[in-house]
Design a protein around this motif. Structure first.
Motif, PDB file in Angstrom:
ATOM      1  N   UNK A 336       6.840  -1.302   8.151  1.00 26.15           N
ATOM      2  CA  UNK A 336       5.922  -2.023   9.225  1.00 26.15           C
ATOM      3  C   UNK A 336       5.070  -1.378   9.808  1.00 26.15           C
ATOM      4  N   UNK A 337       5.255   0.115  10.131  1.00 26.05           N
ATOM      5  CA  UNK A 337       4.404   0.842  10.868  1.00 26.05           C
ATOM      6  C   UNK A 337       3.387   1.413   9.761  1.00 26.05           C
ATOM      7  N   UNK A 338       3.679   1.687   8.722  1.00 27.23           N
ATOM      8  CA  UNK A 338       2.898   1.912   7.571  1.00 27.23           C
ATOM      9  C   UNK A 338       1.692   0.948   7.273  1.00 27.23           C
ATOM     10  N   UNK A 339       2.197  -0.264   7.351  1.00 24.67           N
ATOM     11  CA  UNK A 339       1.228  -1.747   7.327  1.00 24.67           C
ATOM     12  C   UNK A 339       0.266  -1.486   8.507  1.00 24.67           C
ATOM     13  N   UNK A 347       4.388  -5.647   1.620  1.00 28.17           N
ATOM     14  CA  UNK A 347       5.044  -6.990   1.697  1.00 28.17           C
ATOM     15  C   UNK A 347       5.363  -7.790   0.458  1.00 28.17           C
ATOM     16  N   UNK A 348       4.869  -7.510  -0.582  1.00 34.24           N
ATOM     17  CA  UNK A 348       5.026  -8.093  -1.855  1.00 34.24           C
ATOM     18  C   UNK A 348       5.712  -7.083  -3.038  1.00 34.24           C
ATOM     19  N   UNK A 349       6.376  -5.954  -2.424  1.00 34.52           N
ATOM     20  CA  UNK A 349       6.955  -4.896  -3.678  1.00 34.52           C
ATOM     21  C   UNK A 349       8.128  -4.756  -2.881  1.00 34.52           C
ATOM     22  N   UNK A 350       9.159  -4.545  -4.008  1.00 36.23           N
ATOM     23  CA  UNK A 350      10.484  -4.023  -3.870  1.00 36.23           C
ATOM     24  C   UNK A 350      10.321  -2.332  -3.682  1.00 36.23           C
ATOM     25  N   UNK A 351      11.033  -1.832  -2.345  1.00 41.76           N
ATOM     26  CA  UNK A 351      11.101  -0.803  -2.048  1.00 41.76           C
ATOM     27  C   UNK A 351      12.661  -0.215  -2.088  1.00 41.76           C
ATOM     28  N   UNK A 352      12.792   0.880  -2.840  1.00 38.16           N
ATOM     29  CA  UNK A 352      14.473   1.412  -2.933  1.00 38.16           C
ATOM     30  C   UNK A 352      13.930   2.790  -2.317  1.00 38.16           C
ATOM     31  N   UNK A 353      14.948   3.425  -1.451  1.00 35.45           N
ATOM     32  CA  UNK A 353      14.782   4.989  -0.978  1.00 35.45           C
ATOM     33  C   UNK A 353      16.312   5.327  -1.225  1.00 35.45           C
ATOM     34  N   UNK A 442      -0.357  11.827  14.166  1.00 35.27           N
ATOM     35  CA  UNK A 442      -0.435  10.365  13.890  1.00 35.27           C
ATOM     36  C   UNK A 442       0.208  10.117  12.485  1.00 35.27           C
ATOM     37  N   UNK A 443       0.490   8.804  11.946  1.00 35.53           N
ATOM     38  CA  UNK A 443       0.740   8.616  10.693  1.00 35.53           C
ATOM     39  C   UNK A 443      -0.460   8.606   9.780  1.00 35.53           C
ATOM     40  N   UNK A 444      -1.489   8.054  10.117  1.00 34.09           N
ATOM     41  CA  UNK A 444      -2.704   7.757   9.550  1.00 34.09           C
ATOM     42  C   UNK A 444      -3.124   9.277   9.011  1.00 34.09           C
ATOM     43  N   UNK A 445      -3.086  10.331   9.884  1.00 35.03           N
ATOM     44  CA  UNK A 445      -3.510  11.620   9.785  1.00 35.03           C
ATOM     45  C   UNK A 445      -2.606  12.160   8.311  1.00 35.03           C
TER      46      UNK A 445
END
Length: 454
Positions: A336-339, A347-353, A442-445
């Motif tokens: 959510x922070x990335x978005x 939002x339409x992707x499978x995410x595996x970590x 910051x994340x965007x940096x």
């Protein structure tokens, strides 16, 4: 014959109830009451009357509080978890899955300590011959190791009094029973009472006692939760039975650091300490691959390098979020922070970590590395060779500092890493040789820096 009166005891707090209830009236936990036979008040009074002598009251400043002396066990990784070695009169509880190596580790420790002090190995699950066979298979001499196959508490206490060992192993506490109680071995009352009596024996005699505990399906030590409060140190034996590596983690330690880990490799000759555990948690890629980012995590006092891998793939209308070794709820928060703050939508992707090597990472300093690994996989572009990152990410998109950042960076430089992205507050005042450090707040940096680097 009169029917025995029953009572229901909570396995979490030890509270009792005359009838079964779904929720413990003492601690409020659900489905923890277990049926047992009520003890007569006279028996309880006789059992504890020796403890009713009043102790002298002293001023805190008058009490002698010298540093406790420690005796090394001969196993360096075990000493690290214990805080430097065993302490006189300490009680240690070690739990783990069946077949993980608890008895093997303790038999090696008993054999190594037997050269410096009297030792006693009490086995309630095996015969003396079985213990001897394991000792020979491990190549241990065992000439000074005293073994007792017994499960009755009173006989074990008499043996400790007669042998006067400096180190004693009880394998396991769930098999020990006391004649003063009518319930079966392994019940809440038996485990609680036997552990309390052995703790008193350890404190009064100066013997270091190690209790081996079974674990439940959920991974917690079986028996009442008060068992972990009674003892001085709680260790958990972790690892996959299909892997040769084992982790011993300190959950509680009155004489050392908590969350300290020891790393062992299972060999034909028993458990051997791993001097450089970072090599276990790093994959060996001939070339950098997309979706892989290395972070430096802290386990107690030891910095470890762990590779985090992310795989982002098209998931359709119901995308999945799966993490192994990391908190799944935190993964959803990071997406959510990335978005919101970096404009990267999954939002339409499978995410595996996944955390390589089976290690579990609970500290928030892994946030930045997870986000960069997700970005790398989503774009299909690998991070530079020798790249590391760490830092906590907040909901506002800020990158917060991680504790002991200097130690993390020095460990990474020592292992040959050359590029680091860290929080601005963790940027060192003096440059670290061989390591180029990029500080962000910051994340965007961090995402923009990653695009420039890759």
């Amino acid at each position: 014959m009169a029917k025995e009166k029953t009572v229901y005891t909570c396995r979490e707090c030890g509270g009792t109830s005359p009838k079964w209830l779904g929720r413990c009236p003492a601690c409020g936990v659900w489905n923890t009451l277990e049926e047992s036979v009520a003890q007569a008040p006279s028996a309880t009074r006789n059992r504890f009357q020796s403890l009713t002598k009043a102790q002298a009251v002293a001023t805190l400043a008058e009490i002698d509080a010298a540093d406790v002396a420690r005796t090394p066990t001969g196993l360096e990784e075990l000493d690290r978890v214990l805080g430097g070695g065993i302490v006189v009169g300490a009680v240690v509880l070690i739990g783990g899955d069946p077949g993980i190596g608890k008895s093997t580790l303790l038999l090696q420790a008993v054999d190594a300590l037997s050269a410096r002090m009297p030792v006693l190995y009490v086995t309630g699950e095996e015969s003396g011959a079985q213990v001897a066979l394991r000792s020979r298979r491990l190549g241990l001499e065992g000439a000074r190791v005293r073994v007792l196959a017994e499960i009755q508490l009173e006989k074990i206490q008499l043996a400790i009094e007669a042998e006067q060992p400096g180190f004693c192993v009880i394998d396991s506490i769930q098999t020990v029973y006391s004649d003063q109680l009518t319930s079966a071995p392994g019940s809440v009352a038996q485990v609680r009472e036997c552990a309390a009596q052995l703790t008193r024996t350890a404190k009064s005699s100066g013997t270091t006692v190690v209790l081996v505990g079974h674990v439940t399906k959920e991974g917690a030590i079986a028996g009442p939760r008060v068992l972990e409060h009674i003892v001085d140190t709680v260790l958990y034996f972790e690892g996959d039975t299909h892997s040769s590596f084992r982790l011993v983690r300190a959950i509680k330690n009155r004489f050392g650091a908590v969350n300290e880990i020891g790393v062992f490799a299972m060999t034909e000759r028993g458990l051997k300490g791993v001097s450089n555990p970072s090599a276990i948690f790093l994959s060996t890629h001939s070339e950098p691959v997309a979706g892989s980012c290395v972070m430096v995590t802290l386990e107690g006092t030891r910095p470890l390098l762990v590779e985090l891998q992310a795989l982002v793939d098209s998931g359709g209308p119901s995308p999945r979020r799966l993490s192994v070794g990391l908190d799944r709820d935190r993964l959803a928060m990071l997406l959510a922070v990335l978005h919101r703050h970096a404009g990267i939508a999954c939002m339409d992707q499978d995410v595996f970590v996944n955390a390589v090597g089976g290690v579990r990472i609970s500290e928030p300093a892994a946030d930045l590395a997870v986000m960069l690994a997700i970005q790398s996989s989503l774009r299909g572009r690998a991070l530079p060779r020798g790249f590391i990152a760490f830092g906590e990410v907040g909901l506002a998109g800020e990158v917060r500092p991680a504790p002991r950042g200097q130690e993390r960076l020095k460990e990474a430089a020592k292992l040959g890493f050359s590029v680091a992205v860290v929080p601005k507050a963790n940027a060192p005042r003096k440059p670290i040789e061989g390591l180029t450090i990029h500080a962000v707040d910051r994340v965007e940096q961090a995402i923009e820096l990653l695009r420039n680097l890759s």
